[in-house]
Write a protein that holds these residues in place. Structure first.
Motif, PDB file in Angstrom:
ATOM      1  N   LEU A  43      11.199  -7.706 -23.362  1.00 52.85           N
ATOM      2  CA  LEU A  43       9.683  -8.030 -22.959  1.00 52.85           C
ATOM      3  C   LEU A  43       9.386  -7.284 -22.259  1.00 52.85           C
ATOM      4  O   LEU A  43       7.528  -7.181 -23.069  1.00 52.85           O
ATOM      5  N   ASP A  44       9.011  -5.791 -22.321  1.00 51.00           N
ATOM      6  CA  ASP A  44       8.235  -4.585 -22.286  1.00 51.00           C
ATOM      7  C   ASP A  44       8.751  -3.423 -22.965  1.00 51.00           C
ATOM      8  O   ASP A  44      10.596  -3.356 -23.058  1.00 51.00           O
ATOM      9  N   THR A  63       8.268  -6.780 -28.724  1.00 51.26           N
ATOM     10  CA  THR A  63       8.198  -6.686 -27.147  1.00 51.26           C
ATOM     11  C   THR A  63       6.704  -7.957 -26.942  1.00 51.26           C
ATOM     12  O   THR A  63       5.824  -8.758 -27.854  1.00 51.26           O
ATOM     13  N   HIS A  64       6.980  -8.745 -25.730  1.00 53.18           N
ATOM     14  CA  HIS A  64       5.890  -9.707 -25.563  1.00 53.18           C
ATOM     15  C   HIS A  64       4.910  -8.832 -24.938  1.00 53.18           C
ATOM     16  O   HIS A  64       3.909  -9.075 -25.592  1.00 53.18           O
ATOM     17  N   VAL A 105       6.695 -18.296 -24.337  1.00 49.45           N
ATOM     18  CA  VAL A 105       6.910 -18.248 -22.873  1.00 49.45           C
ATOM     19  C   VAL A 105       6.158 -19.384 -22.333  1.00 49.45           C
ATOM     20  O   VAL A 105       7.609 -19.952 -21.874  1.00 49.45           O
ATOM     21  N   PHE A 215       7.786 -10.754 -14.277  1.00 49.44           N
ATOM     22  CA  PHE A 215       9.408 -10.427 -15.090  1.00 49.44           C
ATOM     23  C   PHE A 215       9.998 -11.879 -15.495  1.00 49.44           C
ATOM     24  O   PHE A 215      10.435 -12.101 -16.304  1.00 49.44           O
ATOM     25  N   GLU A 218       8.771 -14.583 -17.134  1.00 50.96           N
ATOM     26  CA  GLU A 218       8.214 -14.478 -18.833  1.00 50.96           C
ATOM     27  C   GLU A 218      10.061 -14.405 -19.800  1.00 50.96           C
ATOM     28  O   GLU A 218       9.933 -14.514 -20.956  1.00 50.96           O
ATOM     29  N   ASP A 219      10.361 -13.785 -18.899  1.00 54.56           N
ATOM     30  CA  ASP A 219      11.615 -12.972 -19.669  1.00 54.56           C
ATOM     31  C   ASP A 219      12.485 -14.513 -20.500  1.00 54.56           C
ATOM     32  O   ASP A 219      13.104 -14.210 -20.710  1.00 54.56           O
ATOM     33  N   ILE A 222      12.979 -14.461 -24.647  1.00 56.58           N
ATOM     34  CA  ILE A 222      13.701 -13.744 -24.880  1.00 56.58           C
ATOM     35  C   ILE A 222      14.793 -13.909 -26.284  1.00 56.58           C
ATOM     36  O   ILE A 222      14.445 -13.614 -27.102  1.00 56.58           O
ATOM     37  N   HIS A 242      17.104  -7.204 -21.110  1.00 57.44           N
ATOM     38  CA  HIS A 242      16.385  -7.963 -19.945  1.00 57.44           C
ATOM     39  C   HIS A 242      16.680  -6.824 -18.805  1.00 57.44           C
ATOM     40  O   HIS A 242      16.489  -6.805 -18.177  1.00 57.44           O
TER      41      HIS A 242
END
Length: 249
Positions: A43-44, A63-64, A105, A215, A218-219, A222, A242
């Motif tokens: 995600l990051d 990454t998002h 997402v 988080f 949106e996670d 992944i 994660h």
């Protein structure tokens, strides 16, 4: 396999030109011709993700959230950007374009919550989120508990006046979308980063507005994204991360 080939696949899945005007999505660090045989999907782009990439010998991170969002005035030796460049790690960030993409997402969030008959709600600015149907009608309190269990987070929420059947979802910061959700016949909106005034406005209108964490909302994209990449690029090893730095008591 090259960075450009993976970028091109992502561009087909979630076209970068559909990102919001304020966004900074695309290839943000590295070169398109760089060879890739290992890649981290997260995600990051955090210290933990960069550490994992270096340890695994990965040449690419996807990454998002953009690793570079606004203009940089310096790149110092202890910064993430410096470490990425120093270790020849490229970064592709798919942000709001991945939010709205089919299978992105918001679709993954709807799936995580077990929604059926999922449809798009398209805003005036072109951004879209989703709405769908629960299997059962739930009270606002029962639905908030259900969301928390599905997303492994303790939600904040307003208790609306209606039972919940039709649910809108928007991963990340979507509290301002609740009036649009109401207009589209939704009984609740699941999102994150809800401002105090939006909670007040939603409660005043008898609407169930649920904040289940940025988080956590949106996670959910992944692992499906990693699976799609693995299916397309069999010669590349894809790993996920994660790691969240946010803790709740």
């Amino acid at each position: 396999m090259t960075v450009n080939e993976i970028y091109s696949f992502l561009n087909e899945f979630a076209p970068f030109d559909t990102a919001c005007d304020f966004d900074n999505a695309g290839l943000l660090i590295g070169g398109k011709d760089a060879e890739v045989d290992k890649c981290i999907v997260a995600l990051d782009c955090t210290e933990a993700v960069v550490d994992q990439a270096i340890k695994k010998g990965a040449q690419l991170i996807i990454t998002h959230h953009p690793v570079i969002f606004s203009g940089l005035k310096s790149v110092l030796a202890d910064s993430l950007v410096y470490r990425l460049i120093e270790n020849n790690v490229s970064v592709i960030s798919a942000h709001t374009n991945l939010d709205i993409a089919d299978g992105g997402v918001n679709d993954c969030l709807a799936k995580a919550l077990g929604l059926n008959d999922v449809k798009k709600i398209v805003c005036d600015d072109g951004f879209s989120f989703r709405c769908g149907q629960l299997n059962d009608v739930l009270s606002p309190e029962a639905f908030a508990k259900y969301v928390g269990e599905k997303l492994n987070f303790s939600p904040r929420f307003t208790v609306g006046k209606k039972e919940i059947k039709t649910v809108a979802v928007c991963g990340g910061s979507g509290g301002d979308l609740f009036p649009t959700a109401i207009k589209n016949g939704c009984d609740a909106l699941v999102t994150a980063d809800v401002k105090h005034n939006f909670f007040i406005d939603a409660a005043t209108q008898g609407f169930t507005l649920i904040d289940c964490g940025h988080f956590n909302t949106e996670d959910v994209v992944i692992e499906p994204l990693k699976n799609a990449l693995s299916e397309k690029f069999g010669d590349v090893q894809f790993f996920t991360n994660h790691t969240s730095y946010i803790h709740c008591l």
